[in-house]
Design an enzyme around this catalytic site. Structure first.
Site, PDB file in Angstrom:
ATOM      1  N   GLY A  13       0.331  -1.110  -0.105  1.00  0.00           N
ATOM      2  CA  GLY A  13       0.190   0.332  -0.360  1.00  0.00           C
ATOM      3  C   GLY A  13       0.895   1.415  -0.265  1.00  0.00           C
ATOM      4  O   GLY A  13       0.102   2.384  -0.818  1.00  0.00           O
ATOM      5  N   ASN A  14       2.091   1.386   0.281  1.00  0.00           N
ATOM      6  CA  ASN A  14       2.676   2.069   0.893  1.00  0.00           C
ATOM      7  C   ASN A  14       2.911   3.061  -0.678  1.00  0.00           C
ATOM      8  O   ASN A  14       3.449   3.755  -1.127  1.00  0.00           O
ATOM      9  CB  ASN A  14       4.075   1.988   1.936  1.00  0.00           C
ATOM     10  N   LYS A 131     -13.919 -10.350   7.105  1.00  0.00           N
ATOM     11  CA  LYS A 131     -12.511  -8.689   6.028  1.00  0.00           C
ATOM     12  C   LYS A 131     -13.607  -7.212   5.819  1.00  0.00           C
ATOM     13  O   LYS A 131     -14.659  -7.315   4.954  1.00  0.00           O
ATOM     14  CB  LYS A 131     -11.770  -9.401   4.844  1.00  0.00           C
ATOM     15  N   LYS A 215      -3.951  -9.857  -0.946  1.00  0.00           N
ATOM     16  CA  LYS A 215      -2.629  -9.754  -2.078  1.00  0.00           C
ATOM     17  C   LYS A 215      -1.537 -10.605  -2.237  1.00  0.00           C
ATOM     18  O   LYS A 215      -0.711 -11.268  -2.164  1.00  0.00           O
ATOM     19  CB  LYS A 215      -2.656  -8.567  -2.030  1.00  0.00           C
ATOM     20  N   LYS A 277       1.879 -12.246   5.278  1.00  0.00           N
ATOM     21  CA  LYS A 277       3.292 -11.602   4.295  1.00  0.00           C
ATOM     22  C   LYS A 277       4.506 -12.947   4.993  1.00  0.00           C
ATOM     23  O   LYS A 277       4.973 -13.676   3.740  1.00  0.00           O
ATOM     24  CB  LYS A 277       4.280 -10.181   4.019  1.00  0.00           C
TER      25      LYS A 277
HETATM   26  P1  ADP Z   1       1.308  -3.831   3.033  1.00  0.00           P
HETATM   27  O1  ADP Z   1       0.491  -2.366   2.734  1.00  0.00           O
HETATM   28  O2  ADP Z   1       2.530  -3.379   2.671  1.00  0.00           O
HETATM   29  O3  ADP Z   1       0.456  -5.555   2.440  1.00  0.00           O
HETATM   30  P2  ADP Z   1       0.513  -3.884   5.664  1.00  0.00           P
HETATM   31  O4  ADP Z   1       1.482  -3.010   6.437  1.00  0.00           O
HETATM   32  O5  ADP Z   1      -0.097  -4.596   5.419  1.00  0.00           O
HETATM   33  O6  ADP Z   1       1.491  -3.417   4.395  1.00  0.00           O
HETATM   34  O7  ADP Z   1       2.195  -4.221   6.115  1.00  0.00           O
HETATM   35  C1  ADP Z   1       3.835  -4.067   6.894  1.00  0.00           C
HETATM   36  C2  ADP Z   1       3.538  -3.589   7.941  1.00  0.00           C
HETATM   37  O8  ADP Z   1       3.576  -4.137   8.973  1.00  0.00           O
HETATM   38  C3  ADP Z   1       4.842  -3.033   8.298  1.00  0.00           C
HETATM   39  O9  ADP Z   1       4.294  -1.299   7.751  1.00  0.00           O
HETATM   40  C4  ADP Z   1       4.528  -2.654   9.863  1.00  0.00           C
HETATM   41  O10 ADP Z   1       3.921  -1.787  10.162  1.00  0.00           O
HETATM   42  C5  ADP Z   1       3.870  -4.676  10.479  1.00  0.00           C
HETATM   43  N1  ADP Z   1       4.767  -5.217  11.127  1.00  0.00           N
HETATM   44  C6  ADP Z   1       3.757  -5.952  12.001  1.00  0.00           C
HETATM   45  N2  ADP Z   1       4.460  -6.661  12.479  1.00  0.00           N
HETATM   46  C7  ADP Z   1       5.731  -6.329  11.929  1.00  0.00           C
HETATM   47  C8  ADP Z   1       7.119  -7.038  12.481  1.00  0.00           C
HETATM   48  N3  ADP Z   1       7.291  -8.121  12.893  1.00  0.00           N
HETATM   49  N4  ADP Z   1       8.183  -6.537  11.776  1.00  0.00           N
HETATM   50  C9  ADP Z   1       7.699  -6.047  10.744  1.00  0.00           C
HETATM   51  N5  ADP Z   1       7.045  -4.666  10.254  1.00  0.00           N
HETATM   52  C10 ADP Z   1       5.872  -5.671  11.274  1.00  0.00           C
HETATM   53 MG    MG Z   2      -1.028  -5.508   3.865  1.00  0.00          MG
END
Ligand code: ADP
Ligand code: MG
Length: 315
Positions: A13-14, A131, A215, A277
């Site tokens: 998303g970023n 969701k 995704k 992830k």
């Molecule tokens: P995306 O849009 O890329 O799917 P998400 O916000 O869903 O992003 O997931 C990424 C986020 O997960 C990171 O920005 C961080 O804030 C969070 N996060 C949660 N647990 C962890 C962890 N153990 N290590 C690193 N980031 C983490």
């Molecule tokens: Mg995400």
């Protein structure tokens, strides 16, 4: 067939929306351009690329536009919104990449593939949708959504919200097309927003369904099917941490699949963000243990490929 290594790159998303102050299209374009500079570094290093992306906030904006425009024009069903966002986001990525390639004198063609992903119409998710999608609203509005067939819930005092199923992706319908394009050297943009969820009816016909596919899960399935050398998840953090956001936080350079599984069981990776992830990476490595996985943010992609950043996960 070309002999280069292939990477599936999931952009988070970023790469589209930096924060609440940068939701407009111009800002989205800039964010995409920034990410595409780093993806172009990979192309320059000779990688074959398949790019996937999220679409959560964009789907929310279209749902809101539907609500506001409802007295004047028909609303758009969720499967069409999925297709719309694959088109608009895929277009921004394709254009930004093409311009970046041109600047660098790289001759590479880019193709976006509108992608359907098959889910089981008996997926347990459909029995208990959880969701949240779209914005929060009043109970009165929520009851109107209910009449249109949506499931709605009251969300912990924050208001009413529509909820939908997030079924498991089973099959990427356009896989052959994606594979052929990659083999021919195209940079392919596919499975946007986790793909448009479709089910098979009694006659075996595909029909769109009201759901969203995670995704990271869908990208993992694509990486498994293509047996790619690298499954790269580009998100908002340069590395994965244990004890994330705690005083004893520790950033990880390298994880074995076994360690990742163990840390996940211990609750180090938040559900809905890092959790999916890690699960996506683990199911990729299970099916294709020769592959490697990398989690990092766009500015660190090139350094991570040189072993100087990111979290590498391998069997
Ligand atoms: P995306 O849009 O890329 O799917 P998400 O916000 O869903 O992003 O997931 C990424 C986020 O997960 C990171 O920005 C961080 O804030 C969070 N996060 C949660 N647990 C962890 C962890 N153990 N290590 C690193 N980031 C983490
Ligand atoms: Mg995400």
């Amino acid at each position: 067939m070309n002999e280069k290594k292939t990477a599936v790159v999931a952009i988070g998303g970023n790469s589209l929306i930096l924060d609440k102050q940068h939701e407009d299209v111009d800002s989205q374009r800039k964010a995409v351009q920034e990410t595409c500079r780093h993806i172009a570094d990979m192309a320059e290093r000779g990688w074959n690329l398949v790019i996937t992306h999220g679409n959560g906030p964009q789907v929310g904006f279209i749902l809101r536009r539907n609500e506001l425009a409802a007295p004047q024009v028909h609303t758009t069903p969720l499967d069409l919104i999925g297709a719309d966002t694959q088109g608009s986001i895929g277009y921004m990525i394709a254009q930004a990449l093409r311009n970046e390639f041109q600047k660098r004198g790289l001759q590479k063609s880019i193709a976006g593939v509108v992608t359907q992903v098959l889910v089981d119409r008996n997926d347990p998710g459909f029995q208990n949708p959880s969701k949240g999608i779209g914005g929060f609203t009043s109970e009165e509005n929520a009851r109107e959504f209910e009449k249109e067939g949506w499931r709605v819930i009251e969300d912990a005092g924050r208001g009413w919200r529509r909820v939908i199923a997030s079924p498991i992706p089973l099959k990427i319908i356009e896989l052959d097309a994606i594979r052929t394009l990659v083999e021919q050297g195209f940079v392919v943009i596919a499975v946007g927003g986790g793909g448009i969820p479709v089910v098979e009816d009694e006659q075996g016909n595909l029909v769109g369904t009201r759901a969203v596919i995670d995704k990271d899960r869908a990208t993992s399935l694509l990486a498994q099917e293509l047996q790619v050398d690298l499954f790269l998840i580009s998100t908002a953090v340069p590395q994965v941490a244990i004890h994330f956001n705690q005083p004893d936080e520790r950033w990880l350079d390298h994880l074995t699949a076994h360690e990742a599984r163990q840390y996940h069981a211990e609750g180090h990776f938040k559900p809905g963000s890092m959790g999916p992830k890690i699960e996506a990476v683990l199911s990729f490595l299970e099916v294709y243990p020769q592959g490697r996985a990398l989690i990092t943010d766009p500015p660190n992609i090139a350094r991570a490929l040189d072993g100087q950043s990111g979290t590498w996960i391998e069997v």
